[in-house]
Design an enzyme around this catalytic site. Sequence first.
Site, PDB file in Angstrom:
ATOM      1  N   ASN A 186      -6.399 -28.695   8.499  1.00  0.00           N
ATOM      2  CA  ASN A 186      -6.371 -28.791   9.958  1.00  0.00           C
ATOM      3  C   ASN A 186      -7.049 -30.058  10.470  1.00  0.00           C
ATOM      4  O   ASN A 186      -7.924 -30.607   9.803  1.00  0.00           O
ATOM      5  CB  ASN A 186      -7.116 -27.589  10.539  1.00  0.00           C
ATOM      6  CG  ASN A 186      -8.562 -27.540  10.084  1.00  0.00           C
ATOM      7  OD1 ASN A 186      -8.832 -27.390   8.896  1.00  0.00           O
ATOM      8  ND2 ASN A 186      -9.504 -27.686  10.996  1.00  0.00           N
ATOM      9  N   GLU A 223     -14.112 -28.287   9.005  1.00  0.00           N
ATOM     10  CA  GLU A 223     -14.869 -27.773  10.149  1.00  0.00           C
ATOM     11  C   GLU A 223     -16.145 -28.581  10.375  1.00  0.00           C
ATOM     12  O   GLU A 223     -17.014 -28.201  11.153  1.00  0.00           O
ATOM     13  CB  GLU A 223     -15.215 -26.297   9.923  1.00  0.00           C
ATOM     14  CG  GLU A 223     -14.053 -25.353  10.198  1.00  0.00           C
ATOM     15  CD  GLU A 223     -12.870 -25.593   9.281  1.00  0.00           C
ATOM     16  OE1 GLU A 223     -13.060 -25.661   8.053  1.00  0.00           O
ATOM     17  OE2 GLU A 223     -11.762 -25.750   9.792  1.00  0.00           O
ATOM     18  N   ASP A 225      -6.108 -24.181  13.967  1.00  0.00           N
ATOM     19  CA  ASP A 225      -6.632 -24.279  12.609  1.00  0.00           C
ATOM     20  C   ASP A 225      -5.600 -23.889  11.573  1.00  0.00           C
ATOM     21  O   ASP A 225      -5.902 -23.240  10.587  1.00  0.00           O
ATOM     22  CB  ASP A 225      -7.899 -23.405  12.459  1.00  0.00           C
ATOM     23  CG  ASP A 225      -8.541 -23.547  11.092  1.00  0.00           C
ATOM     24  OD1 ASP A 225      -8.563 -24.672  10.564  1.00  0.00           O
ATOM     25  OD2 ASP A 225      -9.013 -22.534  10.544  1.00  0.00           O
TER      26      ASP A 225
END
Lengths: 190, 190, 665, 665
Positions: free
Chosen positions: C350, C266, C392
Amino acid sequence: MMLRPLACRARTPLLLVGAALAVVGCRREERRFRESPPATTPSAVRVSALQPGTMADTSHMPNPYESSAYAQSEGQRLFGWYNCAGCHANGGGGMGPPLMDDEWIYGSSPENIYNTIIQGRPNGMPSFAGKIPSPQIWQLVTYVRSLSGLTPMSGRSARTEHMNFYQGAQSMQGAQTPKNSFRPPASEFP
Amino acid sequence: MMLRPLACRARTPLLLVGAALAVVGCRREERRFRESPPATTPSAVRVSALQPGTMADTSHMPNPYESSAYAQSEGQRLFGWYNCAGCHANGGGGMGPPLMDDEWIYGSSPENIYNTIIQGRPNGMPSFAGKIPSPQIWQLVTYVRSLSGLTPMSGRSARTEHMNFYQGAQSMQGAQTPKNSFRPPASEFP
Amino acid sequence: MSVAREQVECLHHSLIILLCLAARGYAFRDDARNGRFRALIFTHPMTLRMSYERRFRVPFRFLLLVTLAACTREDVASRAREPAAPALPASGTPRATVTLDAEDGQWTRAAKSLSGIRYSQLAQITADNVRNLRPVWTFSTSVLRGHEEAPLVVNNTMYILTPYPNLLYALDLTKGDSAPTKWMYNPKPQSEAQGVACCDVVNRGPVFANGSIIFNTLDNHVIAVDAATGAEKWNTKVGEINNGETMTMSPLVVKNMVLVGNSGGEMGVRGWLKALDLGSGSVRWTAYSTGPDSEVLIGARFKPHYPKDRGKDLGVSTWTGAQWKIGGGTVWGWISYDPTLNLVYYGTANPGPWNPDQRPGDNKWTSSIFARDPDTGEAVWAYQMSPHDLHDYDGVNENLLIDVPWKGQTRHVLIHPDRNGYVYMMDRATGEVLSAEPFVHITTTHGVDLANGMLRYEPSKHGRVGEVVRDICPASPGGKDWQPSSFSPRTGLVYLPHQNLCQDSEGLEANYIAGTPYVGMNVVMTAGPGGNRGELTAWDPAAGRAAWKLTEDLPVWSGTLATAGDVVFYGTMDGWFKAVDARTGAKLWQYKTGSGIIGQPMTYRGPDGKQYVAIMSGVGGWAGAIVAGNLDPRDSTAALGMVAAMKDLPSKTTKGGTLYVFALP
Amino acid sequence: MSVAREQVECLHHSLIILLCLAARGYAFRDDARNGRFRALIFTHPMTLRMSYERRFRVPFRFLLLVTLAACTREDVASRAREPAAPALPASGTPRATVTLDAEDGQWTRAAKSLSGIRYSQLAQITADNVRNLRPVWTFSTSVLRGHEEAPLVVNNTMYILTPYPNLLYALDLTKGDSAPTKWMYNPKPQSEAQGVACCDVVNRGPVFANGSIIFNTLDNHVIAVDAATGAEKWNTKVGEINNGETMTMSPLVVKNMVLVGNSGGEMGVRGWLKALDLGSGSVRWTAYSTGPDSEVLIGARFKPHYPKDRGKDLGVSTWTGAQWKIGGGTVWGWISYDPTLNLVYYGTANPGPWNPDQRPGDNKWTSSIFARDPDTGEAVWAYQMSPHDLHDYDGVNENLLIDVPWKGQTRHVLIHPDRNGYVYMMDRATGEVLSAEPFVHITTTHGVDLANGMLRYEPSKHGRVGEVVRDICPASPGGKDWQPSSFSPRTGLVYLPHQNLCQDSEGLEANYIAGTPYVGMNVVMTAGPGGNRGELTAWDPAAGRAAWKLTEDLPVWSGTLATAGDVVFYGTMDGWFKAVDARTGAKLWQYKTGSGIIGQPMTYRGPDGKQYVAIMSGVGGWAGAIVAGNLDPRDSTAALGMVAAMKDLPSKTTKGGTLYVFALP
């Protein structure tokens, strides 16, 4: 500002253990008269090593007293006078966190410590803004950094060594915190 | 610095719930051209309410944008642009602590928040010194304070209200944190 | 079930939604102006104390249309991707099995075995006597954040690694009814690392090898300390927090190499797996998840099973420009090893940012499984579960290496329950997908085409910037997140701990600034069908379906443990440590610990010969961030939308960090 | 034991000290230059890795002289102030007793009864079956600091108040094997208060009265919340952190008044007790501990028993100048109440600063006990235990109101085990000291003169600024600190949890700066005679001596609980919760909790009719500051010298904050 002729004042140790330390710790240095107090307070000092984007150089404001044994000795006196010792003891901490180890919640650079003293910190460190003149703060910074060996120990007296006779090998000789110590870090001390 | 003609930009809400809020939130204000950026950064800002000795007045550096709906709206845009939202979400927090409640680890005054942004904070808040121009930091300050109702909400768009249809009565209407909430304080977030 | 009956049920659900709105304080009345029922008017509960009225009117015709459409579409869609109905365990039929090492009563790595199956042959604690289990001693870790780690037991010493600040404790098990600390090692990680740790500052545990305990710190140090003394043997920094990198995974030691990977999907991090020399800590090889083949360690031996995964430099060509450099594919999950094939298996996370429109292409090798030769790091095969991932769906979940009777022969497979909602069963020598069956409710895809390995996406769930997409199932944490499964060769079942969450999301433009989040998505999660947020599924790999299922109110964010006593252990986020019957799922025992459980249960034989079971209690992680991070539930998008689904957690558990050890009297 | 034999034993001890130095790495050899043994040369262990030699030479003649002198003096001094030898409990002889209220199975205040005796008539758990006790559920408080508080149980609800940030939890006991949170009240105290809280940020618990839970916050708020809903009823700020004030004590409710006092004796705080209206929270009266009679609430009814405590405005005249305004005498300990006499009893803390030379005079009314009429606050009598206190001997310890057979008649007494090392037994109507017997090793005084109430000081223990005084026993935390005793009318014994510490100290000039420490003393503590740092003493008040004693390695910093099952419960700082036989002290049961125990055990009857026992686990407080505050053991003066005596604690326990509830199977 009082100036004293000797760069290092070692009290006569009351017991035997402290004596050798004090003698070794004494060194003379140039005495400075009428030195101009350092410039104003550091402003945009980083408290975090995290920098978004590309890393910028951190411009350090040098502590004008960084290597002054006199300033260190004065800092030690002020450390008692302003009751720093009441919370931080002789570096081991009490109400406040220890200062003689290698953990610095708000940074170990001179300007970090300077700001911690004038700004205060949220979990109990009072703000001494307006209470301690700037040159004295820099002297305190010098002394505080010496507790963990970040500055030379030349100026420190052996004031408390004599108290530790029964406790054995207490060492005030700078920060050599064993990596394998039992002390969890002070993460709940913001 | 880009100037926009409207003080408040409300996106067309995609769903019904958000609509009323956005309409109410819009108000026009004087548009300021070429305003001079605020003075330099605040230096000796207290981070602690604890002051040894007699209490001194804390001189606040006023946020020049404190009541500017335009600054607040710009602050909201910058809050996304500089990825503040990545950690603090839309005020509820995530990697970073929430900003919409009434707990301020490093103080809630504009100059406290300003310093938190430029200095960073030890448990993860990066230092944005040199990354965000000072006027934009003040706009961020204005927006951040508006999240908890410390500044008027006039400038905020209803950007995220439409996301909350299924979740019921989520309110972004300022900080009315119930005293009797289940949330323990963020004492381990220095 | 006929279509008509399903529609009736669906309409029934619509009615329930109306009742729910009513329960939340919404008033609604019919707007029957000229005698005909024309619409429903909803009035927001806050109206009562606000100066203006917040209400909305939904024309009845519209309501009917939408509901019918939704119900019909729902039904059609779900037929393909709903998990099969529970069945009794196949008793007479052939079942999955595995070759076990001799039981030494220890627990030297998070998953116990290299095959990653978390199965113990200890059998003193059985389905019959587990009801007598009681806590024998406890140990507080001094840390309040989420405790996802597995304790280890080696040579009658227990090793506990905490979340940041990653304290490592060695506890002496030879003292009877307590375990004094032998030593504590404090790596003193940089506190700033907390600011780039997505989803709490967890750690999934250390590993033992060659007399050392080896672990990762949040600030990217891999450290080996002497298991007997706690003295540091080596300390290698392998990542940089100012690039957003952290480390949370549990290393695996294979052939004198320590395999470690990074976290930070992220934060615009480029994922990698590194092999460090067990003796010296020096890096022997690095296999990136994205970029040119030379850096992904793709060479002559690389033979993916499907054409879609073949081609030169796919780690570059399936991206635009240099996006692969900040494209994610981190390696923060589990690694398994098959010594016969000499292959390690692990999944990549991801792609970044979440907003898919900013990264056209398949984004290889994110959301993929790699099989690599540990000696050189060379990839032998790879398979991308979720090309151009939209939601994700990391691929980092565990790979259990077992043997399954399949169409008349025994296949050496890996079982991979993926975040996208399917349990993949793959031939672990070739990467062929033998089956991919849903274990949760799925709306984002329509299954896996076994002919070409393609995941069949549902186009309507691909949102654009500024567009809200509703009813995305499973939600971003997937049908199952990191929390590892176990497998019992006695039952042939895999015990999957997982969640049941759906979400709405809205793409935003993400701005890459190194060391800050790189997500570009507003997300709001909610419970999936049924309203329960967690499940424990006993999966029969031979049948490709669930043997039985238990529902839990909260996500089951802990691992599971299977034992030869036919007991399965797991914990709940409100603090219950539970034992269920491995064959039937019958609840046998539970004990309320101090904080929510998201750790990995383990079992060991004590110096007294008794079997013990241990679990960390200490809520947190992504699902528990609302408690661990004191988040504000009024912002549904907090913690990447997880807070919306977990608003009630602060009333159900509190922070803590305590080890609980249980035994029979 | 003859004097000669004692001297031999003492010399034997000297030899042991030498051996200890050797064990710590000191080398020593005799300096026998001309054939005669003349001196010992000690070489510091660090010499090995340093460039210069650190050694010291002790002339043998000096050594002999000092040792002999010390041994002789030691012996003479100790004869007067050593506790009497243990004895069996007096079975046939008359014993102390008390009138009990009917047992309701609840625990509505920290000490259960207004008489402060911490005795429960519940008797399901007995000395016979306590070995079967087991933990039934646990609850993590989310807080890591020292947990000194007592849980309350009222109406099948348990109330837990944490250390700062003073979270108040209400737990529902009606759910069986767990206790879900009914509500949590968060007072959000100012974080800065932590900086003026000497000796950890503890709280000793709330009190229940009139449907409210009432408690103090560290930042000086007294708060009443509805016990059923958690709604705040009133919130009164009664102190100021910028003056160094905090609040840690447990309030007592008497006659619709909430009695509360302040902390901060190490910060130049002026002590007070305030009575707040139970309904409104408004302050009804304030009784200062220092200052003019009008502010100490000394008036016509004031009749101290001894002439030394009589005179006008002693709270001013026993000080120099305005020092009484910053002179301490805070009220952070326990309050008891005798409804028949309508008197409340409480002690005042040490004078400030610790350095006695900066405050000539008796420093009244510090280190004293007050008896006051709660209706008006008027003092009825007072008695100063330690005039011009030299060693931080607070007088705040508990006062147990019991009836004792004494010289042929039953006296209504208070039992006050003081920090100065004596158990005071006083007529609670008049303040007359009936007996004052040592319960620990004392070197600072020679007993209490019952004729005039004077404490007989040992002059050599009065150090001056810059002078080191050695072998001060008891140390500053006293023979016993805040940790409260219990009393069983079945055995007639008072169960004192306490420490066994001595210290060296050196006076320093203290500089008063409001809101910062005001101490003026360097202190280094060590274990007392025997080397054990803790004891549990069963005190027979009728005999004025210990019935039996248990030694503990670490200070017993928890309270005790006595029950009608003839079991006494207490906890140790390394986390053991223990049950011993109330009659003999025989160890019956123990369980290892997650963190060190410094809380107050309590017991209650659950909604199922079963007896439960509960204790908070969570190390800290002054004795545990080295762990709770991560202090550096290399500085022996850290935490006001406590760290010197507790250097090993970090290897024996870890931080935590968890409630443990126990029951029989």
